[in-house]
Design a protein around this motif. Structure first.
Motif, short mmCIF file in Angstrom:
data_model
loop_
_atom_site.label_atom_id
_atom_site.label_comp_id
_atom_site.label_asym_id
_atom_site.label_seq_id
_atom_site.Cartn_x
_atom_site.Cartn_y
_atom_site.Cartn_z
N LEU A 89 -7.31 -4.05 11.95
CA LEU A 89 -8.03 -4.38 10.72
C LEU A 89 -9.25 -5.25 11.02
N VAL A 90 -10.32 -5.00 10.29
CA VAL A 90 -11.46 -5.92 10.28
C VAL A 90 -11.62 -6.43 8.86
N SER B 197 -11.29 -9.72 13.53
CA SER B 197 -10.83 -8.39 13.93
C SER B 197 -9.41 -8.51 14.46
N ALA B 198 -8.50 -7.82 13.82
CA ALA B 198 -7.11 -7.78 14.29
C ALA B 198 -6.93 -6.49 15.08
N GLY B 199 -7.33 -6.56 16.35
CA GLY B 199 -7.12 -5.43 17.26
C GLY B 199 -7.91 -4.17 16.94
N HIS B 200 -8.95 -4.31 16.11
CA HIS B 200 -9.70 -3.12 15.72
C HIS B 200 -10.84 -2.83 16.70
N GLY C 279 -17.89 -9.12 18.77
CA GLY C 279 -16.59 -9.75 18.56
C GLY C 279 -15.46 -9.18 19.38
N ALA C 280 -14.86 -10.03 20.25
CA ALA C 280 -13.64 -9.65 20.95
C ALA C 280 -12.55 -9.50 19.90
N THR C 281 -11.65 -8.56 20.10
CA THR C 281 -10.64 -8.32 19.08
C THR C 281 -9.35 -9.06 19.36
#
Ligand SMILES: [Zn+2]
Length: 325
Positions: free
Chosen positions: A197-198, A212-215, A230-232
């Motif tokens: 998710l972003v 960013s949650a792993g997106h 942005g690093a996720t």
């Protein structure tokens, strides 16, 4: 030996038989009730004979969750009657209509930002999530992707939608909002289900913050090119207590943020090659001056050319957020 499910279902069937008996003894009993009683008795007999839950056509096991919903089932999904098939299709098309209505209005604008999105399920319903809201602090934009596809993923998608709609009203800082959303999501999913998710907030002065949650990387598109931002962090639903760092950047007038799901980057051509993030960047840089709608249609055109003759297998969502020039 009966399984726990079967013991539960036997009690359930016995209770139904009792009720049917009572109902049949009332003066104006409907004739269809005696047919139901016959069906219940037959199911109980199947249980005694050990053939309960076995498809009468192919002799494979009937899907357990369908049996739990209706213990009178005698056929697996592959061997439904025409009426059952029609009922299932109409349920699915209703689900698709409900999901469509959860989407934001096309051509959304807020706080000096123009937005356009494209939402394309691989099947009837999608596990992708996209939402836009106007808040006191500017435009809130959300784009996500629930693991898996189809009905199960679409249910989690609508859960995300409801969660973040209510969290957005609380006016929390972004990291706190996502932390809360993550905990709620963790508590309501099975192990192995997660969502990337972003969540971003774009203010009138061009300042954007996002989590960013792993997106996949968000692309910042400006007149000189397109840069991934942005690093996720980790996806939602993996760890109940995780922190999510907030990224900040400043967009000039006419700059765009481009978000997408893996239905874009992981689309394949007939030789099996992936579309990939590099192509997305090149395309974005080539259309740096485009309006959100123009950028999205350019992207769809190129994707269509790339994947010619290959069936779309994953849900696809694109979102372009542009600071009005
Ligand atoms: Zn079957």
């Amino acid at each position: 030996m009966l399984t726990a499910d079967q013991r539960y279902l036997r009690t359930e069937l016995e209770q139904r038989r009792e009720r049917l008996h009572t109902a049949l003894h009332s003066p104006d009993a409907d004739a269809s009730l005696s047919q139901l009683l016959t069906d219940v008795d037959a199911a109980l007999t199947r249980m005694e004979k050990g053939t309960f839950g076995i498809c009468e056509e192919c002799h494979d096991a009937i899907e357990p969750e369908r049996l739990l919903a209706d213990p009178l089932m005698q056929f697996c999904l592959d061997h439904l009657s025409r009426d059952e098939q029609r009922a299932l299709e109409s349920d699915l098309s209703l689900a698709a209509r409900i999901q469509r209505r959860l989407l934001p209005k096309p051509g959304f604008t807020a706080a000096g930002w123009d937005v356009q999105f494209h939402y394309q399920p691989a099947g009837m319903v999608s596990g992708d999530y996209c939402d836009l809201l106007e808040t006191d602090h500017g435009l809130l934009f959300l784009l996500g992707d629930v693991s898996g596809k189809g009905v199960a993923a679409s249910m989690l998608m609508s859960h995300l939608h409801a969660t973040f709609r209510s969290l957005a009203e609380a006016g929390l800082p972004l990291d706190r909002m996502v932390e809360h959303g993550n905990r709620i999501f963790c508590e309501s999913t099975l192990a192995g289900q997660f969502a990337t998710l972003v969540v971003g907030r774009a203010a009138r002065d061009g300042l954007v913050e996002f989590v960013s949650a792993g997106h996949l990387p968000v692309l910042h598109i400006y007149s000189g090119g397109a840069t991934p931002q942005g690093a996720t962090g980790v996806p939602l639903g993996m760890f109940c207590n995780t922190r999510f760092p907030v990224h900040r950047l400043s967009l000039g007038r006419g700059d765009t943020l481009f978000l997408y799901t893996d239905g874009l980057t992981e689309a394949r051509n007939h030789t099996g090659e992936e579309y990939g993030i590099h192509r997305v960047r090149t395309l974005a840089a080539r259309h740096a001056e485009a309006e959100p709608a123009g950028l999205i249609s350019a992207c769809l055109n190129e994707l269509q050319g790339f994947g010619k003759g290959v069936k779309q297998t994953d849900d696809l969502t694109l979102l372009a957020v542009r600071r009005s020039a």
